[in-house]
Design an enzyme around this catalytic site. Structure first.
Site, PDB file in Angstrom:
ATOM      1  N   ASP A  92       0.853  -1.183   0.000  1.00 20.33           N
ATOM      2  CA  ASP A  92       0.000   0.000   0.000  1.00 20.33           C
ATOM      3  C   ASP A  92       0.892   1.237   0.000  1.00 20.33           C
ATOM      4  O   ASP A  92       2.108   1.161   0.156  1.00 20.33           O
ATOM      5  CB  ASP A  92      -0.964  -0.019   1.184  1.00 20.33           C
ATOM      6  CG  ASP A  92      -0.273  -0.041   2.533  1.00 20.33           C
ATOM      7  OD1 ASP A  92       0.924   0.279   2.591  1.00 20.33           O
ATOM      8  OD2 ASP A  92      -0.925  -0.385   3.523  1.00 20.33           O
ATOM      9  N   ASP A 266      -7.966  -7.413   0.768  1.00 24.99           N
ATOM     10  CA  ASP A 266      -7.031  -7.676   1.859  1.00 24.99           C
ATOM     11  C   ASP A 266      -7.696  -7.270   3.156  1.00 24.99           C
ATOM     12  O   ASP A 266      -8.578  -6.414   3.172  1.00 24.99           O
ATOM     13  CB  ASP A 266      -5.745  -6.863   1.696  1.00 24.99           C
ATOM     14  CG  ASP A 266      -5.962  -5.401   2.077  1.00 24.99           C
ATOM     15  OD1 ASP A 266      -5.604  -5.017   3.214  1.00 24.99           O
ATOM     16  OD2 ASP A 266      -6.515  -4.646   1.262  1.00 24.99           O
ATOM     17  N   CYS A 304     -12.846 -29.074   8.372  1.00 25.84           N
ATOM     18  CA  CYS A 304     -11.686 -28.247   8.039  1.00 25.84           C
ATOM     19  C   CYS A 304     -10.410 -29.081   8.143  1.00 25.84           C
ATOM     20  O   CYS A 304     -10.245 -29.866   9.078  1.00 25.84           O
ATOM     21  CB  CYS A 304     -11.619 -27.035   8.967  1.00 25.84           C
ATOM     22  SG  CYS A 304     -10.200 -25.951   8.650  1.00 25.84           S
ATOM     23  N   CYS A 306      -7.246 -27.736   8.217  1.00 24.96           N
ATOM     24  CA  CYS A 306      -6.111 -26.966   8.724  1.00 24.96           C
ATOM     25  C   CYS A 306      -5.521 -27.655   9.961  1.00 24.96           C
ATOM     26  O   CYS A 306      -6.181 -28.495  10.586  1.00 24.96           O
ATOM     27  CB  CYS A 306      -6.537 -25.536   9.060  1.00 24.96           C
ATOM     28  SG  CYS A 306      -7.270 -25.346  10.710  1.00 24.96           S
ATOM     29  N   CYS A 309      -7.652 -27.679  13.228  1.00 22.40           N
ATOM     30  CA  CYS A 309      -8.824 -28.553  13.250  1.00 22.40           C
ATOM     31  C   CYS A 309      -8.455 -30.028  13.146  1.00 22.40           C
ATOM     32  O   CYS A 309      -9.138 -30.883  13.716  1.00 22.40           O
ATOM     33  CB  CYS A 309      -9.773 -28.180  12.112  1.00 22.40           C
ATOM     34  SG  CYS A 309     -10.552 -26.559  12.327  1.00 22.40           S
ATOM     35  N   HIS A 335      -5.918 -21.335  11.063  1.00 21.94           N
ATOM     36  CA  HIS A 335      -7.285 -21.738  10.747  1.00 21.94           C
ATOM     37  C   HIS A 335      -8.023 -20.635   9.988  1.00 21.94           C
ATOM     38  O   HIS A 335      -8.677 -20.891   8.963  1.00 21.94           O
ATOM     39  CB  HIS A 335      -8.068 -22.094  12.011  1.00 21.94           C
ATOM     40  CG  HIS A 335      -9.541 -22.196  11.758  1.00 21.94           C
ATOM     41  ND1 HIS A 335     -10.130 -23.317  11.215  1.00 21.94           N
ATOM     42  CD2 HIS A 335     -10.543 -21.278  11.895  1.00 21.94           C
ATOM     43  CE1 HIS A 335     -11.428 -23.095  11.036  1.00 21.94           C
ATOM     44  NE2 HIS A 335     -11.696 -21.866  11.449  1.00 21.94           N
TER      45      HIS A 335
END
Length: 375
Positions: A92, A266, A304, A306, A309, A335
């Site tokens: 940015d 974002d 999930c 990830c 999880c 996660h």
């Protein structure tokens, strides 16, 4: 421009899916960009961020220019090498942080003089210095320098800020010059005022950019007002270039934005939430610090994949958060970023298949169910 291109592969209504190509790799759109403010996505290793499905990260010009300094990063090989992320980076311009974080700032036609929030030292940012700092950082996608007025603001104040931003957009374009393989995005401003958004878009199209951002939203105006602007704002920008909605957002904000033709977003939310005990799931938000999780052997989300999880229970995540252990923020951030990237992948697939409306209906229906019942 050489080395940077955008290809649209499919659309469904106003939603689009495609690929942004850069010398450092491809970015599948719609894309969610995790925020690596100071050269790191907090609580994550770069390879872990990539494992969630992220194609691109966002770096922050304001924070990096103050610490460790753009010149130092350049001497050390640029931001990609410095933070060990070989894929694309968007930086940015620093304008938003100057307006929101800095005390004692002075705004003129030339730029902004401000005091660092780190040590009080005085600095100056202008379109030209912002372009130079982002060049030193070596980012793949550079943002034009703009003024982001705080909302609420009068129509006259919004108009003044937008027109200054458009003059700065031309100066950013001039200062950016010809940098093959790097792209410059302009930023539409104008708050929630349609006439100002139209004027801003016309000015940006006249200057000509590699991509176009919609700025000045997700700053407290509420989701309905934000989506109301997106109902027309995306159509004001060139269809053949990426459209980036800055600073958004919650999962349902992201879905609504993609439905209205946004290609890139974002937000610090998934990582910031992870560090404060908040998990985003298909069923909505979970506050892991709540006592109901203390004896719960089930994962955050049984579907999930990830690490949080697949390897840990709600009871464990509750315990390590309460105990102030670092692994709490690490697992919950992983996660959350995984869930956000899963949303993006599912939307890309649904747009390509022409089934986005059905996917969105299922997304909202699942969230409406709320979290699984306590044991």
């Amino acid at each position: 421009m050489s080395g940077f291109s955008f290809t649209l592969n499919a659309s469904d209504g106003r939603a689009r899916t495609g690929v942004i190509r850069t010398p450092r790799g491809e970015i599948r759109t719609p894309a969610f960009m995790p925020v690596g403010t100071a050269g790191t996505v907090k609580a994550m290793l770069p390879e872990s961020v990539r494992a969630t499905g992220a194609d691109i990260l966002l770096g922050n010009t304001y924070h990096l220019m103050l610490r460790p300094g753009a010149e130092r990063i350049a001497r050390l090989g640029g931001l990609h090498r410095f933070m060990n992320w070989s894929r694309p980076i968007l930086t940015d311009s620093g304008g938003f942080q100057v307006m929101s974080l800095s005390e004692l700032r002075k705004l003129t036609e030339d730029g902004v003089t401000f005091a660092s929030h780190v040590d009080g030292s005085r600095h100056f940012l202008s379109p030209e210095t912002s372009m130079e700092i982002q060049r030193l950082l070596g980012s793949d996608i550079v943002m034009a320098f703009d003024e982001c007025p705080a909302l609420p603001a009068t129509h006259a104040r919004q108009a003044e800020a937008m027109r200054l931003s458009m003059r700065w957009a031309q100066r950013s374009r001039d200062a950016f010059g010809d940098r093959p393989g790097h792209a410059l995005f302009g930023i539409m401003q104008g708050g929630v005022e349609r006439d100002l958004r139209e004027e801003s878009a016309e000015a940006l199209r006249g200057i000509g950019f590699d991509g176009y951002a919609i700025g000045g939203l997700a700053v407290g105006e509420g989701q309905a007002a934000m989506l109301g602007v997106l109902d027309y704002a995306t159509e004001l920008l060139p269809a053949g270039q990426p459209r980036y909605l800055m600073g958004v957002g919650k999962p349902d904000d992201i879905v609504g934005a993609v439905q209205r033709g946004i290609d890139m977003m974002d937000c610090v939310l998934p990582s910031r939430s992870g560090r404060t005990g908040q998990a985003w799931t298909r069923r909505g938000q979970i506050n892991i610090k709540n006592a109901r999780h203390a004896d719960d052997p089930r994962p955050l989300d049984e579907d999930c994949t990830c690490p949080a999880c697949s390897g840990y229970s709600r009871a464990y995540l509750h315990h390590v958060f309460r105990a102030g252990e670092m692994i709490s923020g690490m697992l919950l951030t992983w996660h959350n970023l995984h869930y956000y990237q899963q949303i993006m992948q599912q939307m890309r697939e649904a747009i390509a298949a022409g089934t986005l409306d059905a996917w969105v209906a299922g997304f909202h229906a699942m969230r409406a169910q709320g979290d699984i019942a306590p044991l």
